[in-house]
Structures are given as C-alpha cells and as structure tokens.
Design a protein around this motif. Structure first.
Motif, PDB file in Angstrom:
ATOM      1  N   GLY A  30       0.202  -1.327   0.252  1.00 30.00           N
ATOM      2  CA  GLY A  30      -0.398   0.046  -0.402  1.00 30.00           C
ATOM      3  C   GLY A  30       1.308   1.072  -0.289  1.00 30.00           C
ATOM      4  N   GLU A  31       0.066   2.264   0.278  1.00 26.83           N
ATOM      5  CA  GLU A  31       1.309   3.341   0.345  1.00 26.83           C
ATOM      6  C   GLU A  31       2.223   3.728   1.076  1.00 26.83           C
ATOM      7  N   LEU A  59       3.955   8.959  -9.905  1.00 29.48           N
ATOM      8  CA  LEU A  59       4.537   7.633  -9.862  1.00 29.48           C
ATOM      9  C   LEU A  59       2.670   6.598  -9.921  1.00 29.48           C
ATOM     10  N   VAL A  60       2.565   6.879  -8.808  1.00 24.48           N
ATOM     11  CA  VAL A  60       1.130   6.407  -8.421  1.00 24.48           C
ATOM     12  C   VAL A  60      -0.095   6.735  -9.461  1.00 24.48           C
ATOM     13  N   GLU A  61      -0.168   8.332 -10.110  1.00 22.81           N
ATOM     14  CA  GLU A  61      -1.073   8.035 -11.338  1.00 22.81           C
ATOM     15  C   GLU A  61      -0.242   7.464 -12.501  1.00 22.81           C
ATOM     16  N   ALA A  62       1.212   7.160 -12.498  1.00 24.88           N
ATOM     17  CA  ALA A  62       1.475   5.677 -13.947  1.00 24.88           C
ATOM     18  C   ALA A  62       1.058   4.818 -13.356  1.00 24.88           C
ATOM     19  N   VAL A  63       1.475   4.009 -12.217  1.00 19.52           N
ATOM     20  CA  VAL A  63       1.017   3.080 -11.781  1.00 19.52           C
ATOM     21  C   VAL A  63      -0.293   2.947 -11.678  1.00 19.52           C
ATOM     22  N   ALA A  64      -1.199   3.838 -11.389  1.00 16.24           N
ATOM     23  CA  ALA A  64      -2.816   3.372 -11.538  1.00 16.24           C
ATOM     24  C   ALA A  64      -3.211   3.338 -13.487  1.00 16.24           C
ATOM     25  N   GLU A  65      -2.400   4.573 -14.169  1.00 17.81           N
ATOM     26  CA  GLU A  65      -2.465   4.708 -15.501  1.00 17.81           C
ATOM     27  C   GLU A  65      -2.667   3.294 -16.238  1.00 17.81           C
ATOM     28  N   ASP A  66      -1.215   2.549 -16.128  1.00 16.18           N
ATOM     29  CA  ASP A  66      -1.038   1.425 -16.410  1.00 16.18           C
ATOM     30  C   ASP A  66      -1.852   0.148 -16.870  1.00 16.18           C
ATOM     31  N   GLY A 108      -5.474   1.314  -2.536  1.00 18.79           N
ATOM     32  CA  GLY A 108      -5.470   2.073  -1.483  1.00 18.79           C
ATOM     33  C   GLY A 108      -4.986   3.630  -1.263  1.00 18.79           C
ATOM     34  N   ALA A 109      -3.434   2.537  -2.333  1.00 21.60           N
ATOM     35  CA  ALA A 109      -2.519   3.669  -2.632  1.00 21.60           C
ATOM     36  C   ALA A 109      -2.826   4.633  -3.572  1.00 21.60           C
ATOM     37  N   ILE A 110      -3.324   4.298  -4.805  1.00 17.78           N
ATOM     38  CA  ILE A 110      -4.001   5.311  -5.706  1.00 17.78           C
ATOM     39  C   ILE A 110      -5.230   6.294  -4.992  1.00 17.78           C
ATOM     40  N   LEU A 114      -4.319   9.570  -5.030  1.00 18.13           N
ATOM     41  CA  LEU A 114      -5.175  10.836  -6.148  1.00 18.13           C
ATOM     42  C   LEU A 114      -5.817  11.031  -6.345  1.00 18.13           C
ATOM     43  N   GLY A 115      -7.146  11.082  -4.215  1.00 20.73           N
ATOM     44  CA  GLY A 115      -7.940  11.263  -3.563  1.00 20.73           C
ATOM     45  C   GLY A 115      -9.356  10.317  -4.402  1.00 20.73           C
ATOM     46  N   SER A 116      -9.075   9.339  -5.452  1.00 22.03           N
ATOM     47  CA  SER A 116      -9.844   8.224  -6.237  1.00 22.03           C
ATOM     48  C   SER A 116      -9.415   7.168  -6.612  1.00 22.03           C
ATOM     49  N   THR A 117     -10.274   6.652  -7.039  1.00 20.84           N
ATOM     50  CA  THR A 117      -9.292   5.095  -7.602  1.00 20.84           C
ATOM     51  C   THR A 117      -9.963   5.225  -9.296  1.00 20.84           C
ATOM     52  N   ALA A 118     -10.920   6.304  -9.426  1.00 20.89           N
ATOM     53  CA  ALA A 118     -11.427   6.483 -11.194  1.00 20.89           C
ATOM     54  C   ALA A 118     -10.248   6.011 -12.097  1.00 20.89           C
ATOM     55  N   PRO A 119     -10.566   5.572 -12.648  1.00 25.74           N
ATOM     56  CA  PRO A 119      -9.567   6.088 -14.079  1.00 25.74           C
ATOM     57  C   PRO A 119      -9.595   7.385 -14.678  1.00 25.74           C
ATOM     58  N   GLN A 120      -8.210   8.172 -15.328  1.00 22.64           N
ATOM     59  CA  GLN A 120      -7.902   9.355 -15.323  1.00 22.64           C
ATOM     60  C   GLN A 120      -7.984   9.923 -16.569  1.00 22.64           C
ATOM     61  N   GLY A 121      -7.595  10.704 -17.275  1.00 19.63           N
ATOM     62  CA  GLY A 121      -7.428  11.568 -18.534  1.00 19.63           C
ATOM     63  C   GLY A 121      -7.438  10.036 -19.077  1.00 19.63           C
ATOM     64  N   GLU A 122      -6.326  10.005 -20.481  1.00 21.57           N
ATOM     65  CA  GLU A 122      -6.649   9.234 -21.752  1.00 21.57           C
ATOM     66  C   GLU A 122      -7.933   7.994 -21.170  1.00 21.57           C
ATOM     67  N   VAL A 123      -6.704   7.197 -20.292  1.00 21.20           N
ATOM     68  CA  VAL A 123      -7.149   5.821 -20.315  1.00 21.20           C
ATOM     69  C   VAL A 123      -8.748   5.755 -20.291  1.00 21.20           C
ATOM     70  N   SER A 124      -9.316   6.667 -19.187  1.00 19.09           N
ATOM     71  CA  SER A 124     -10.831   6.909 -18.104  1.00 19.09           C
ATOM     72  C   SER A 124     -11.260   7.077 -19.631  1.00 19.09           C
TER      73      SER A 124
END
Length: 186
Positions: A30-31, A59-66, A108-110, A114-124
C-alpha cells in the motif's frame, strides 16, 4: 534522449521496470512504499526513479494508468476474440474483480494519493469508449436491455471494485446479480 527525440531504449526499460516494481510493491504494502525502496527493488538509482516520476504522486498516477490500460487491453482482446457479448462482459468484469482483489494495497495507495480510484485522462476516455462499444453490441445482439447505458456499466464496475477491494461479499455473485439487472425485460 536519443538524437531523434525518443527516449533511449535503456531509459524505457528502466521506466517499465520501475512501474512494474512499484505496482507490485504498492499492491503488497500500500501507500507506505517509498521512492527509494522502489529504486532499490527495481535495481536503479533513486535519481532514475525521480527522472521518470518527479514526485510520488506522479509515480502512483503512472502505476494507476498502467493498471487501467492493462484492464482495457484485456477487455479489447476478449472482445476481438469472442463474439458472445455476455462472455466478453463477464470476462471483463471478472478481470476487474481479480485486479481489485489481488491489488488491494495498490487501490488504497491510489485512493490515498489521488483521492479516487477512478481512471483519469486518456485511459478513462478509452475505457468509456470500450464500454460504449460493448453496450451497443449487447443491445444489438439481445444480451442487454435497450435502456442500458455506459453509465450503468460504469456504476457496476465501481460497485464491483468496491465489493472486491473491500472483501464485503462474493464479487463473482455480484457479477451474476448485476447481469440479471441488465438483461432485456419482457
């Protein structure tokens, strides 16, 4: 950078290695994971990590996007290889359940960072387009009721992620219950 303006192959390998290691570590712990720990585990210097990801949030944003890109790739592969819309949707939802069950710490870390576990940006955007494609396909072949929307699928995905991540019930059963509500009505 190479003369053509593209990252060098070793830089790309390092970035991919850092992402993979960070994902595994965040999923497990986790975080609490720190940048220096990721660097050591990835076999690179901490400067390399910061060069690719200037902050822990980056880093967490990139991991989430991945993570979301991998879920999308799985769904697209299933959609291309199987014409049974119900099976494609089921496989896609099962993958989401598995990811959230196996990577609770990462979720949990995301959410923490990031305040949310929802996808963001282009991948969303791409995930929503994929969902829309499945909804249209399901309506056309009679798998889904005519009033089902991508927002309905998004709501089911969010609820499934919560059930799986928090272990508050049998997420496999949740998928069955959700499908019952999506079937065409007489």
């Amino acid at each position: 950078m190479s003369p053509a303006g593209k990252p060098r192959a070793d830089a790309e390998r390092n970035r991919a290695q850092v992402l993979a290691v960070a994902r595994d570590m965040l999923a497990e712990r986790g975080e609490q994971v720190q940048m220096a720990e990721v660097a050591r585990a990835a076999g690179v210097g901490v400067g390399t990590v910061y060069r690719h990801f200037p902050t822990r949030q980056a880093l967490v944003e990139a991991v989430a996007e991945d993570r979301f890109a991998a879920i999308l790739a799985f769904g697209e592969e299933q959609a291309l290889s199987d014409t049974d819309t119900r099976q494609v949707l089921t496989s896609f939802l099962r993958r989401i359940g598995e990811v959230h069950e196996n990577e609770r710490g990462l979720s949990g870390a995301i959410e923490s960072v990031l305040g949310s576990t929802a996808p963001q940006g282009e991948v969303s955007t791409r995930l929503l387009a994929f969902g829309e494609t499945l909804i249209k396909r399901g309506k056309a072949d009679g798998t889904l009721d005519a009033d089902v929307t991508v927002a309905d699928l998004y709501m089911i995905v969010g609820a499934l992620a919560t059930v799986s991540r928090a272990a508050i019930g049998d997420w496999h059963r949740f998928i069955d219950i959700a499908f019952a509500g999506l079937r065409p009505r007489d």
